[in-house]
Design a protein around this motif. Structure first.
Motif, PDB file in Angstrom:
ATOM      1  N   PHE A  30       0.832  -1.205   0.000  1.00  0.00           N
ATOM      2  CA  PHE A  30       0.000   0.000   0.000  1.00  0.00           C
ATOM      3  C   PHE A  30       0.867   1.256   0.000  1.00  0.00           C
ATOM      4  O   PHE A  30       0.522   2.264  -0.626  1.00  0.00           O
ATOM      5  CB  PHE A  30      -0.915   0.017   1.225  1.00  0.00           C
ATOM      6  N   SER A  31       2.003   1.185   0.694  1.00  0.00           N
ATOM      7  CA  SER A  31       2.889   2.347   0.755  1.00  0.00           C
ATOM      8  C   SER A  31       3.509   2.650  -0.603  1.00  0.00           C
ATOM      9  O   SER A  31       3.720   3.818  -0.942  1.00  0.00           O
ATOM     10  CB  SER A  31       3.996   2.113   1.793  1.00  0.00           C
ATOM     11  N   ILE A  32       3.797   1.609  -1.375  1.00  0.00           N
ATOM     12  CA  ILE A  32       4.316   1.840  -2.720  1.00  0.00           C
ATOM     13  C   ILE A  32       3.228   2.471  -3.589  1.00  0.00           C
ATOM     14  O   ILE A  32       3.483   3.400  -4.357  1.00  0.00           O
ATOM     15  CB  ILE A  32       4.802   0.520  -3.354  1.00  0.00           C
ATOM     16  N   ARG A  33       2.014   1.991  -3.449  1.00  0.00           N
ATOM     17  CA  ARG A  33       0.911   2.491  -4.271  1.00  0.00           C
ATOM     18  C   ARG A  33       0.424   3.865  -3.827  1.00  0.00           C
ATOM     19  O   ARG A  33       0.179   4.751  -4.659  1.00  0.00           O
ATOM     20  CB  ARG A  33      -0.256   1.502  -4.215  1.00  0.00           C
ATOM     21  N   ASP A  34       0.278   4.067  -2.513  1.00  0.00           N
ATOM     22  CA  ASP A  34      -0.420   5.243  -2.001  1.00  0.00           C
ATOM     23  C   ASP A  34       0.418   6.123  -1.088  1.00  0.00           C
ATOM     24  O   ASP A  34      -0.098   7.106  -0.545  1.00  0.00           O
ATOM     25  CB  ASP A  34      -1.654   4.814  -1.194  1.00  0.00           C
ATOM     26  N   GLY A  35       1.671   5.790  -0.880  1.00  0.00           N
ATOM     27  CA  GLY A  35       2.448   6.419   0.190  1.00  0.00           C
ATOM     28  C   GLY A  35       2.830   7.860  -0.040  1.00  0.00           C
ATOM     29  O   GLY A  35       2.446   8.514  -1.022  1.00  0.00           O
ATOM     30  N   THR A  36       3.647   8.370   0.876  1.00  0.00           N
ATOM     31  CA  THR A  36       4.013   9.783   0.897  1.00  0.00           C
ATOM     32  C   THR A  36       5.231  10.100   0.040  1.00  0.00           C
ATOM     33  O   THR A  36       5.528  11.275  -0.178  1.00  0.00           O
ATOM     34  CB  THR A  36       4.291  10.220   2.343  1.00  0.00           C
ATOM     35  N   ALA A  37       5.941   9.090  -0.434  1.00  0.00           N
ATOM     36  CA  ALA A  37       7.084   9.351  -1.314  1.00  0.00           C
ATOM     37  C   ALA A  37       6.578   9.920  -2.642  1.00  0.00           C
ATOM     38  O   ALA A  37       5.436   9.647  -3.047  1.00  0.00           O
ATOM     39  CB  ALA A  37       7.863   8.059  -1.553  1.00  0.00           C
ATOM     40  N   PRO A  38       7.392  10.709  -3.336  1.00  0.00           N
ATOM     41  CA  PRO A  38       6.967  11.263  -4.629  1.00  0.00           C
ATOM     42  C   PRO A  38       6.509  10.155  -5.579  1.00  0.00           C
ATOM     43  O   PRO A  38       7.083   9.060  -5.584  1.00  0.00           O
ATOM     44  CB  PRO A  38       8.229  11.962  -5.135  1.00  0.00           C
ATOM     45  N   ILE A  39       5.493  10.454  -6.375  1.00  0.00           N
ATOM     46  CA  ILE A  39       4.926   9.437  -7.248  1.00  0.00           C
ATOM     47  C   ILE A  39       5.966   8.874  -8.206  1.00  0.00           C
ATOM     48  O   ILE A  39       5.951   7.678  -8.503  1.00  0.00           O
ATOM     49  CB  ILE A  39       3.704   9.987  -8.036  1.00  0.00           C
ATOM     50  N   GLN A  40       6.894   9.695  -8.695  1.00  0.00           N
ATOM     51  CA  GLN A  40       7.879   9.163  -9.634  1.00  0.00           C
ATOM     52  C   GLN A  40       8.746   8.102  -8.979  1.00  0.00           C
ATOM     53  O   GLN A  40       9.103   7.103  -9.605  1.00  0.00           O
ATOM     54  CB  GLN A  40       8.755  10.282 -10.211  1.00  0.00           C
ATOM     55  N   LYS A  41       9.090   8.311  -7.713  1.00  0.00           N
ATOM     56  CA  LYS A  41       9.866   7.292  -6.993  1.00  0.00           C
ATOM     57  C   LYS A  41       9.056   6.012  -6.828  1.00  0.00           C
ATOM     58  O   LYS A  41       9.596   4.904  -6.951  1.00  0.00           O
ATOM     59  CB  LYS A  41      10.325   7.824  -5.632  1.00  0.00           C
ATOM     60  N   ARG A  42       7.768   6.147  -6.550  1.00  0.00           N
ATOM     61  CA  ARG A  42       6.927   4.968  -6.389  1.00  0.00           C
ATOM     62  C   ARG A  42       6.759   4.223  -7.716  1.00  0.00           C
ATOM     63  O   ARG A  42       6.763   2.996  -7.755  1.00  0.00           O
ATOM     64  CB  ARG A  42       5.575   5.374  -5.800  1.00  0.00           C
TER      65      ARG A  42
END
Length: 222
Positions: free
Chosen positions: A83-95
């Motif tokens: 879920f953190s990869i999909r929805d987390g607080t890291a910038p979307i490009q990093k995810r």
């Protein structure tokens, strides 16, 4: 040379994920053996590094250790990391980069270590084989709500990993990708086209895979 704090944390995270003894059984729900927690903002970078490090890791860890560790990362039953990869607080490009790096999981781990067995036929398999087959059935990355702000970008990245896996030789990799694409057809129309393109160029492939591809095209996958 002294390691940076982030590098040291990554190394300890990897050990806590994979360095478990099979004879001790399933460790994933034991609070005393849970992997160390890492800051959510670092997770995408750690996933990319993990996937880049797989040529070294497959020499160090068994199929059981790898399968269990991967299940812990990606299965919402085990952790919230998917879920953190999909929805987390890291910038979307990093995810998105973390998702795209999963191509290395296929080429540098599954292609080399998975047995060419077919999960949808319940053929005997290892823990890693099982994870390979069930990856897209398991991970939260395979489903975004209609109002997810990066729904198209995530589905495009996920489908790109699956499409790449279809170019590999190991039947487990191909079946895994078809399994994922079959589930994706209801949410991402391009998934059906990817399967159709695979069928057109499949040539002299195992007929069981071709049959599964035809079912996947219609979303009829187990």
């Amino acid at each position: 040379m002294q390691k940076s704090p982030d590098t040291d944390l990554y190394d300890r995270w990897i050990v806590s994920l994979f360095n478990h003894d099979e004879k001790d059984g399933d460790w994933r729900y034991d609070d005393d053996q849970r992997p160390i927690e890492i800051p959510e903002k670092l997770l995408p970078d750690y996933i990319v590094k993990l996937n880049n490090d797989l040529p070294m890791m497959i020499k160090r860890y068994s199929d059981w250790q790898l399968g269990m560790g991967f299940y812990y990362i990606y299965s919402p039953i085990c952790s919230d990391l998917g879920f953190s990869i999909r929805d987390g607080t890291a910038p979307i490009q990093k995810r998105l980069d973390a998702i795209k790096s999963m191509k290395n999981m296929y080429s540098e781990c599954f292609e080399i270590r998975c047995h060419p067995v077919l999960g949808h036929l319940s053929e005997e398999s290892s823990e890693l084989d099982s994870f390979c087959f069930m990856l897209w059935d398991t991970t939260a990355l395979s489903f975004c709500t209609e109002d997810h702000p990066y729904r198209n970008e995530i589905y495009s990245a996920v489908a790109g990993v699956m499409e790449y896996a279809l170019t590999l030789k190991n039947l487990s990799c191909i079946e895994s990708a078809l399994h994922g694409l079959g589930h994706l057809t209801d949410f991402w129309p391009q998934a059906e086209k990817i399967i159709e393109d695979f069928i057109r160029r499949s040539g002299n492939i195992d007929p069981r895979i071709l049959s599964y591809a035809e079912k996947a095209k219609n979303g009829d996958v187990l």
